[in-house]
Design an enzyme around this catalytic site. Structure first.
Site, PDB file in Angstrom:
ATOM      1  N   CYS A 162      68.962  -4.611  35.595  1.00 13.35           N
ATOM      2  CA  CYS A 162      70.694  -4.662  36.051  1.00 13.35           C
ATOM      3  C   CYS A 162      71.036  -5.639  34.818  1.00 13.35           C
ATOM      4  CB  CYS A 162      70.505  -5.298  37.640  1.00 13.35           C
ATOM      5  SG  CYS A 162      69.232  -7.307  37.529  1.00 13.35           S
ATOM      6  N   THR A 163      72.011  -6.216  35.564  1.00  9.02           N
ATOM      7  CA  THR A 163      72.405  -7.735  34.791  1.00  9.02           C
ATOM      8  C   THR A 163      71.731  -8.975  35.011  1.00  9.02           C
ATOM      9  OG1 THR A 163      74.618  -6.435  35.804  1.00  9.02           O
ATOM     10  CG2 THR A 163      74.915  -8.692  34.810  1.00  9.02           C
ATOM     11  N   GLY A 164      71.461 -10.239  35.972  1.00 10.17           N
ATOM     12  CA  GLY A 164      71.189 -11.021  35.836  1.00 10.17           C
ATOM     13  C   GLY A 164      69.653 -11.064  36.031  1.00 10.17           C
ATOM     14  N   ASN A 165      68.588 -10.331  36.485  1.00 10.85           N
ATOM     15  CA  ASN A 165      67.736  -9.973  36.856  1.00 10.85           C
ATOM     16  C   ASN A 165      67.056 -10.644  37.753  1.00 10.85           C
ATOM     17  OD1 ASN A 165      64.151 -10.173  35.740  1.00 10.85           O
ATOM     18  ND2 ASN A 165      64.852  -8.543  36.669  1.00 10.85           N
ATOM     19  N   THR A 166      68.003 -11.345  39.065  1.00  7.50           N
ATOM     20  CA  THR A 166      67.677 -11.747  39.992  1.00  7.50           C
ATOM     21  C   THR A 166      67.715 -10.637  41.429  1.00  7.50           C
ATOM     22  OG1 THR A 166      69.964 -13.203  40.410  1.00  7.50           O
ATOM     23  CG2 THR A 166      68.181 -14.557  38.717  1.00  7.50           C
ATOM     24  N   CYS A 167      68.480 -10.086  41.729  1.00  9.12           N
ATOM     25  CA  CYS A 167      68.627  -9.303  42.999  1.00  9.12           C
ATOM     26  C   CYS A 167      67.921  -8.094  42.510  1.00  9.12           C
ATOM     27  CB  CYS A 167      69.937  -9.452  42.766  1.00  9.12           C
ATOM     28  SG  CYS A 167      71.208 -11.123  42.823  1.00  9.12           S
ATOM     29  N   ARG A 168      69.114  -7.083  42.005  1.00 10.71           N
ATOM     30  CA  ARG A 168      68.565  -5.989  42.236  1.00 10.71           C
ATOM     31  C   ARG A 168      67.475  -5.379  41.321  1.00 10.71           C
ATOM     32  NH1 ARG A 168      73.913  -3.661  40.368  1.00 10.71           N
ATOM     33  NH2 ARG A 168      74.106  -5.718  38.565  1.00 10.71           N
ATOM     34  N   ASP A 225      75.942  -4.283  43.411  1.00  7.59           N
ATOM     35  CA  ASP A 225      75.502  -5.320  43.064  1.00  7.59           C
ATOM     36  C   ASP A 225      75.801  -6.003  44.220  1.00  7.59           C
ATOM     37  OD1 ASP A 225      74.536  -7.624  41.736  1.00  7.59           O
ATOM     38  OD2 ASP A 225      75.926  -8.162  40.479  1.00  7.59           O
TER      39      ASP A 225
END
Length: 162
Positions: free
Chosen positions: A8-14, A120
């Protein structure tokens, strides 16, 4: 052992939730696969968001020790399957690593055969994270079944370590 990389984008959620859910679902199915996650714009070492930790915990996944990582050449090279949360993540990775064409898909595309992104949840309330986690669980379950069928017993495949 075959490997799946969620991006994903930041690797902190999805993708962090996807990694945890993927590991849990693979274990429940007796599927031996290494599952990791990374972000195209991650801040290495950043923790999962509180909401992602909470939503994942409600599904039996512990993300308290998660540390974000950036997509790196060795991760994409060693992964047998790369599943992105959005089409733009897939496009970014194909631009950076054109040689991975054929093993990269959005999660929805791979699991259902239909295009689509995973929304997101960053900055959204816990309910949105819960909805995201449930969607991920469903799609990852489908993706693991498809991967298992395609992978077979791993005959003729080289063993790789992430």
């Amino acid at each position: 052992m075959p490997g799946i990389l969620f991006v994903c984008t930041g690797n902190t959620c999805r993708s962090s939730m996807a990694e945890g859910l993927g590991k849990k679902l693979a274990q429940e199915r007796g599927l031996q696969v290494e599952i990791l996650s990374a972000g195209v714009a991650a801040w290495p070492g950043a923790p999962a968001t509180w909401e992602a930790i909470q939503a994942a915990a409600e599904l039996g996944v512990d993300l308290k020790d998660h540390q974000a990582r950036s997509v790196a050449p060795e991760l994409v090279e060693k992964a047998d399957l790369i599943l992105t949360m959005e089409e733009r993540h897939k496009d970014i990775l194909l631009t950076r690593f054109p040689q991975i064409r054929g093993k990269i898909f959005t999660l929805k595309e791979y699991a259902t055969g239909q295009p689509g992104d995973i929304r997101d949840p960053i900055g959204e309330p816990l309910e949105i994270y819960r909805s995201c986690a449930l969607e991920l669980k469903e799609l990852i379950g489908q993706a693991l079944e498809k991967f298992k069928q395609g992978w077979g017993q791993g005959e003729g495949r080289e063993s790789k370590e992430f």
